[in-house]
Structure formats: C-alpha cells, structure tokens
Design an enzyme around this catalytic site. Structure first.
Site, PDB file in Angstrom:
ATOM      1  N   HIS A 110       0.955  -1.316   0.028  1.00  0.00           N
ATOM      2  CA  HIS A 110       0.064  -0.116   0.224  1.00  0.00           C
ATOM      3  C   HIS A 110       0.783   1.259   0.064  1.00  0.00           C
ATOM      4  CE1 HIS A 110      -2.701  -3.073   2.067  1.00  0.00           C
ATOM      5  NE2 HIS A 110      -3.221  -2.730   0.879  1.00  0.00           N
ATOM      6  N   HIS A 142       5.457   6.970   6.229  1.00  0.00           N
ATOM      7  CA  HIS A 142       5.319   6.372   4.808  1.00  0.00           C
ATOM      8  C   HIS A 142       4.844   7.689   3.818  1.00  0.00           C
ATOM      9  CE1 HIS A 142       1.236   6.583   6.975  1.00  0.00           C
ATOM     10  NE2 HIS A 142       0.962   7.165   5.749  1.00  0.00           N
TER      11      HIS A 142
HETATM   12 ZN   LIG Z   1      -0.755   7.871   5.384  1.00  0.00          ZN
END
Ligand SMILES: [Zn+2]
Length: 312
Positions: A110, A142
């Site tokens: 992801h 991230h």
């Molecule tokens: Zn995020």
C-alpha cells in the site's frame, strides 16, 4: 510475511537477526534490536489486520468506519473555513537525534513504510504542543503519491492537491501499542507534509534521499531494504517552516479508518526532485500491479472545526 524476499526464498527467522537484501536472492544477516524487530512485526500485524484493500476506487468502496464514520480523513483544508487561533507551536523532542540503524524500508503493498526505531540514546523522537492531547512518539513514516497523470496527496489545501504527502505517524505515549492507541480518540498523531515536484535536482534533502535511494530495491510487494548511516526524524522535514499548520480531529486514511488521529498538516511544502518522486511509480502491489495513486478521496468535514496556526 515480511521476512521473505521477492524470490520467495525463505529466510530463517531469528529474533535478533533479520535477513535483508534487495532482490538478488542473496542474503545478509543484519542485527536489529529486539524492540525494533517487535515494532516491525506489530506494524506488519496491523497491516494484515486491515485486510485486503486497494486504491482502485480511492477508498470509496471501503467498509465499516471508513464508510460510516463522521470524523474521516483526508479533508480539504480551507483557510477561509478554519479557525485561526494562537494555539501553541509543535514541540519536537529528539527529532535531531540519530536513529538506531539499520532502518528497514518495506513495500507493504500500500505504501513504502519505514518503521522508526528509538534514537541511539534510546529515546523516542516525540511531539507535543499544537492541539495534541499529550506527548506522542514517532512510530513510522510512509508516503502517498500519484502517477504521471495525477497528484497524490491525501489532504488538499485551499482546493489544491500536491504531488506527495508524507505521514509521520506518532502514538500517544500513554498507550502500549499502535493497535491499542487506534482504539482511542487521542491515540494517534500524524504529521502531514506536502511535497511539490521540481525539475531542479535538490541534493539538500539528505534524509529523504536516504529513503528514496532505496526505492528501486523495494519495487516488489513485501520486499525490503535497509538504510544505514545517520538519519534523524527531523531530517525528513527538510527545512520547512513548522510554525504554520492546519490541525483537526480525523482518522487513519487506510482501513479500518479508525477515528483516533489528531492531524497536523504543515502549510509549508518540500520541493523535491521529480526524478526521485518518479521512483515511487515503479512499486508494485500484492497483485503485481503498479502501486500508484495510493491516496484516499476527500471526506466530508461535517461539523468539525479545523484550526489554523499562524505565526502572526
Ligand atoms: Zn498515510
């Protein structure tokens, strides 16, 4: 699971020894602290718990709280609708201290995710101040990105979206784990930083370069790469002005979309090399499809107040 490389070549699992090495099917045993390894495992577990999801419909098909919640993220942050107030600045603690290395960067299908260990001195990089209900410790960082055709930030600022949005995820110190924290309204604090793509190759983003230089090693789902040398959490912020930001109560932007996040999104942006940014577009998801446009669509604000801290 995490401790395989993309060749599906199983690596014996040992508590303090983690096998990592790009995609050449050769192995190197690298020593990680038990604490860091446990954090990586906990992060991986949370990812598994979130179940299968993808960005085919920018999250509009996600269920549960993602669908039914009324404090969801991201949102459009609009200056004219915000309450401009003299809330305290964000206080950064140990953001200038070197993290223990090596760090492990993972393609979790992801995003490119970097679980953050403690600093060499054993302290956690932490934040407080702003609208934060307590002291929050940095857990992971991230990115969300777009593609050649679209920008990939999650939040918008005054109707404008940006090329990348970086999230530095923090956990309230009073909770024992990320999963426990995510069950409480005051559990998590995320710093959002917008990137603007620039043609000019800027070499000054030392911390970000350390991450982006490893991206070609994690193009495959569940592959990982190590980052060595000196890195502080503060370096990830470049030299943005942190005195001006939007803040509001919202949610995780991935399933289960828990409404446990105090968001702080800085107004200032990082200009970052387009060549570095394009490396993200080569990552693959669990279906072997390009991992691009991994951003959730904008959510309703409903009756929430969005605050804006101005330096004036
Ligand atoms: Zn995020």
């Amino acid at each position: 699971m995490l401790f395989l490389n993309h060749c599906n070549d199983a690596i014996p699992f040992r508590l303090l020894l983690l096998a990592i090495l790009g995609c050449a099917c050769s192995h190197a045993y690298i020593e990680l602290t038990e604490e860091y390894l446990n954090d990586i495992k906990a992060d991986e577990k949370a990812e598994v718990k979130a179940g299968e999801y993808n960005y085919d419909h920018q999250g509009d098909d996600w269920q549960g709280t993602c669908k039914d919640g009324n404090r969801q993220s991201p949102i459009d942050l609009i200056y004219d609708d915000a309450v401009v107030s003299s809330i305290p600045r964000i206080r950064f603690k140990n953001y200038d201290r070197s993290l223990q290395t090596p760090l492990v960067l993972v393609n979790n299908g992801h995003t490119a995710n970097l679980v953050l260990p403690a600093t060499i001195g054993g302290q956690r990089a932490s934040i407080s101040g702003g609208l934060l209900p307590g002291m929050f410790e940095a857990q992971s960082v991230h990115l969300h990105w777009g593609s050649a055709l679209s920008k990939g930030s999650e939040h918008a600022i005054n109707f404008e979206r940006y090329d990348i949005e970086m999230h530095i995820v923090h956990k309230n110190r009073k909770y024992g784990s990320i999963s426990e924290a995510s069950e409480n309204w005051d559990g998590l604090a995320v710093l959002g930083v917008m990137f603007r793509s620039t043609r000019r190759p800027l070499s000054t983003q030392y911390g970000l370069n350390k991450i982006f230089n490893q991206l070609p090693r994690i193009t495959q789902y569940q592959s990982n790469a190590t980052i060595q040398g000196v890195l502080t959490v503060g370096q990830l912020l470049g030299n943005i002005v942190t005195g001006e930001f939007y803040s509001y109560n919202g949610s995780l932007t991935t399933p289960d979309c828990a409404e446990s996040v105090t968001w702080t999104v800085f107004k200032d942006t990082i200009n970052y090399s387009d060549r570095q940014i394009q490396k993200l577009w080569s990552l693959k998801d669990s279906r072997q499809q390009p991992l691009i446009n991994n951003y959730r669509s904008l959510q309703d604000v409903y009756n929430r107040t969005v605050y804006y801290r101005s330096v004036n």
